[in-house]
Motif scaffolding. Structure first.
Motif, PDB file in Angstrom:
ATOM      1  N   VAL A   1       2.575  35.504 -38.183  1.00  0.00           N
ATOM      2  CA  VAL A   1       3.231  35.506 -36.872  1.00  0.00           C
ATOM      3  C   VAL A   1       2.183  35.527 -35.765  1.00  0.00           C
ATOM      4  N   SER A   2       1.150  36.334 -35.924  1.00  0.00           N
ATOM      5  CA  SER A   2       0.076  36.378 -34.927  1.00  0.00           C
ATOM      6  C   SER A   2      -0.637  35.030 -34.824  1.00  0.00           C
ATOM      7  N   PHE A   3      -0.857  34.399 -35.962  1.00  0.00           N
ATOM      8  CA  PHE A   3      -1.470  33.073 -35.982  1.00  0.00           C
ATOM      9  C   PHE A   3      -0.597  32.072 -35.219  1.00  0.00           C
ATOM     10  N   LEU A   4       0.705  32.109 -35.473  1.00  0.00           N
ATOM     11  CA  LEU A   4       1.615  31.193 -34.787  1.00  0.00           C
ATOM     12  C   LEU A   4       1.615  31.446 -33.283  1.00  0.00           C
ATOM     13  N   GLY A   5       1.541  32.713 -32.891  1.00  0.00           N
ATOM     14  CA  GLY A   5       1.427  33.026 -31.467  1.00  0.00           C
ATOM     15  C   GLY A   5       0.108  32.547 -30.896  1.00  0.00           C
ATOM     16  N   GLY A   6      -0.951  32.665 -31.681  1.00  0.00           N
ATOM     17  CA  GLY A   6      -2.267  32.223 -31.236  1.00  0.00           C
ATOM     18  C   GLY A   6      -2.338  30.727 -30.967  1.00  0.00           C
ATOM     19  N   ILE A   7      -1.531  29.974 -31.687  1.00  0.00           N
ATOM     20  CA  ILE A   7      -1.480  28.527 -31.436  1.00  0.00           C
ATOM     21  C   ILE A   7      -1.105  28.268 -29.977  1.00  0.00           C
ATOM     22  N   HIS A   8      -0.234  29.090 -29.439  1.00  0.00           N
ATOM     23  CA  HIS A   8       0.191  28.911 -28.050  1.00  0.00           C
ATOM     24  C   HIS A   8      -0.967  29.151 -27.087  1.00  0.00           C
ATOM     25  N   TRP A   9      -1.842  30.077 -27.417  1.00  0.00           N
ATOM     26  CA  TRP A   9      -3.038  30.273 -26.590  1.00  0.00           C
ATOM     27  C   TRP A   9      -3.899  29.020 -26.640  1.00  0.00           C
ATOM     28  N   GLY A  10      -4.074  28.473 -27.837  1.00  0.00           N
ATOM     29  CA  GLY A  10      -4.854  27.243 -27.967  1.00  0.00           C
ATOM     30  C   GLY A  10      -4.261  26.108 -27.151  1.00  0.00           C
ATOM     31  N   LEU A  11      -2.943  26.016 -27.141  1.00  0.00           N
ATOM     32  CA  LEU A  11      -2.286  24.988 -26.330  1.00  0.00           C
ATOM     33  C   LEU A  11      -2.547  25.238 -24.850  1.00  0.00           C
TER      34      LEU A  11
ATOM     35  N   PHE B   1      -5.105  26.684 -23.527  1.00  0.00           N
ATOM     36  CA  PHE B   1      -6.504  26.388 -23.201  1.00  0.00           C
ATOM     37  C   PHE B   1      -6.732  24.909 -22.909  1.00  0.00           C
ATOM     38  N   GLN B   2      -5.836  24.063 -23.339  1.00  0.00           N
ATOM     39  CA  GLN B   2      -6.007  22.626 -23.136  1.00  0.00           C
ATOM     40  C   GLN B   2      -5.584  22.162 -21.738  1.00  0.00           C
ATOM     41  N   HIS B   3      -4.987  23.048 -20.969  1.00  0.00           N
ATOM     42  CA  HIS B   3      -4.467  22.674 -19.651  1.00  0.00           C
ATOM     43  C   HIS B   3      -5.316  23.273 -18.538  1.00  0.00           C
ATOM     44  N   HIS B   4      -5.393  22.523 -17.444  1.00  0.00           N
ATOM     45  CA  HIS B   4      -6.085  23.034 -16.256  1.00  0.00           C
ATOM     46  C   HIS B   4      -5.291  24.186 -15.636  1.00  0.00           C
TER      47      HIS B   4
ATOM     48  N   SER C   1       3.788  31.198 -19.836  1.00  0.00           N
ATOM     49  CA  SER C   1       4.633  31.480 -21.002  1.00  0.00           C
ATOM     50  C   SER C   1       3.888  31.244 -22.316  1.00  0.00           C
ATOM     51  N   LEU C   2       2.943  30.322 -22.334  1.00  0.00           N
ATOM     52  CA  LEU C   2       2.181  30.082 -23.560  1.00  0.00           C
ATOM     53  C   LEU C   2       1.390  31.328 -23.952  1.00  0.00           C
ATOM     54  N   PHE C   3       0.765  31.960 -22.986  1.00  0.00           N
ATOM     55  CA  PHE C   3      -0.042  33.141 -23.260  1.00  0.00           C
ATOM     56  C   PHE C   3       0.840  34.370 -23.525  1.00  0.00           C
ATOM     57  N   VAL C   4       1.901  34.495 -22.758  1.00  0.00           N
ATOM     58  CA  VAL C   4       2.807  35.639 -22.930  1.00  0.00           C
ATOM     59  C   VAL C   4       3.418  35.622 -24.328  1.00  0.00           C
ATOM     60  N   TRP C   5       3.899  34.467 -24.770  1.00  0.00           N
ATOM     61  CA  TRP C   5       4.503  34.392 -26.090  1.00  0.00           C
ATOM     62  C   TRP C   5       3.476  34.718 -27.181  1.00  0.00           C
TER      63      TRP C   5
ATOM     64  N   TYR D   1       6.569  22.682 -28.806  1.00  0.00           N
ATOM     65  CA  TYR D   1       5.799  21.611 -29.452  1.00  0.00           C
ATOM     66  C   TYR D   1       6.101  20.221 -28.890  1.00  0.00           C
ATOM     67  N   PRO D   2       7.368  19.833 -28.720  1.00  0.00           N
ATOM     68  CA  PRO D   2       7.608  18.488 -28.164  1.00  0.00           C
ATOM     69  C   PRO D   2       6.995  18.320 -26.770  1.00  0.00           C
ATOM     70  N   ALA D   3       7.068  19.348 -25.957  1.00  0.00           N
ATOM     71  CA  ALA D   3       6.497  19.266 -24.613  1.00  0.00           C
ATOM     72  C   ALA D   3       4.977  19.146 -24.646  1.00  0.00           C
ATOM     73  N   GLN D   4       4.368  19.591 -25.749  1.00  0.00           N
ATOM     74  CA  GLN D   4       2.917  19.539 -25.892  1.00  0.00           C
ATOM     75  C   GLN D   4       2.461  18.348 -26.740  1.00  0.00           C
ATOM     76  N   GLY D   5       3.405  17.470 -27.099  1.00  0.00           N
ATOM     77  CA  GLY D   5       3.072  16.300 -27.902  1.00  0.00           C
ATOM     78  C   GLY D   5       2.868  16.612 -29.381  1.00  0.00           C
TER      79      GLY D   5
END
Length: 148
Positions: A56-66, A68-71, A76-80, A118-122
């Motif tokens: 679960v932590s890994f899956l949440g961490g993916i959102h942080w990685g996403l 990081f790709q944006h200016h 919500s990505l970091f909060v989740w 995920y769809p919003a992030q491609g």
């Protein structure tokens, strides 16, 4: 004039293999909950719950990685990402019968959040694999909880 067909890049074979290997750990953990002796039972249930919390932590961490790709990423990505880890930590601290249920619910919730993100992030192409892995993982947690 030729028609151009755009498609998503192929899914990583390695990611698929590693995901399935991770699912095998969930299945093994749930099976062990049902077959080990009383002395080993607390360790097996803790191992399954801790493994679920790490996923679960890994899956949440993916959102942080996403993020990081944006200016200017959506907060919500970091909060989740943080909330998923915090709830998973709570699940590990609970007695196994309740913690494994919370782990299973969190795994389902992670998938539902990812269906929107995920769809919003491609990354929509990953959702089929995510569904399969999440279903096996959550079911394993629920079966493990039933065996406590």
């Amino acid at each position: 004039m030729s028609a151009h067909v755009f498609s998503d890049p192929p899914m990583s074979v390695m990611a698929r293999r590693l995901g399935h290997a991770g699912s095998a750990a969930f299945v093994l953990g749930a099976m062990l909950v049902w077959i080990v002796n009383d002395q080993a039972h607390p360790y097996v249930t803790l191992a399954l719950s801790a493994y679920a919390a790490m996923v679960v932590s890994f899956l949440g961490g993916i959102h942080w990685g996403l993020g990081f790709q944006h200016h200017d990423p959506p907060a919500s990505l970091f909060v989740w990402g943080v909330l998923a880890s915090l709830f998973a930590w709570v699940a590990v601290m609970m007695p196994a019968n309740a913690g494994l249920v919370l782990d299973g619910v969190l795994l389902v919730l992670c998938y539902l959040v990812d269906r929107k993100v995920y769809p919003a992030q491609g990354l929509a192409r990953w959702l089929t694999l995510r569904f399969r892995l999440s279903a096996v993982a959550a079911l394993s947690c629920f079966l493990g909880a039933a065996g406590t």
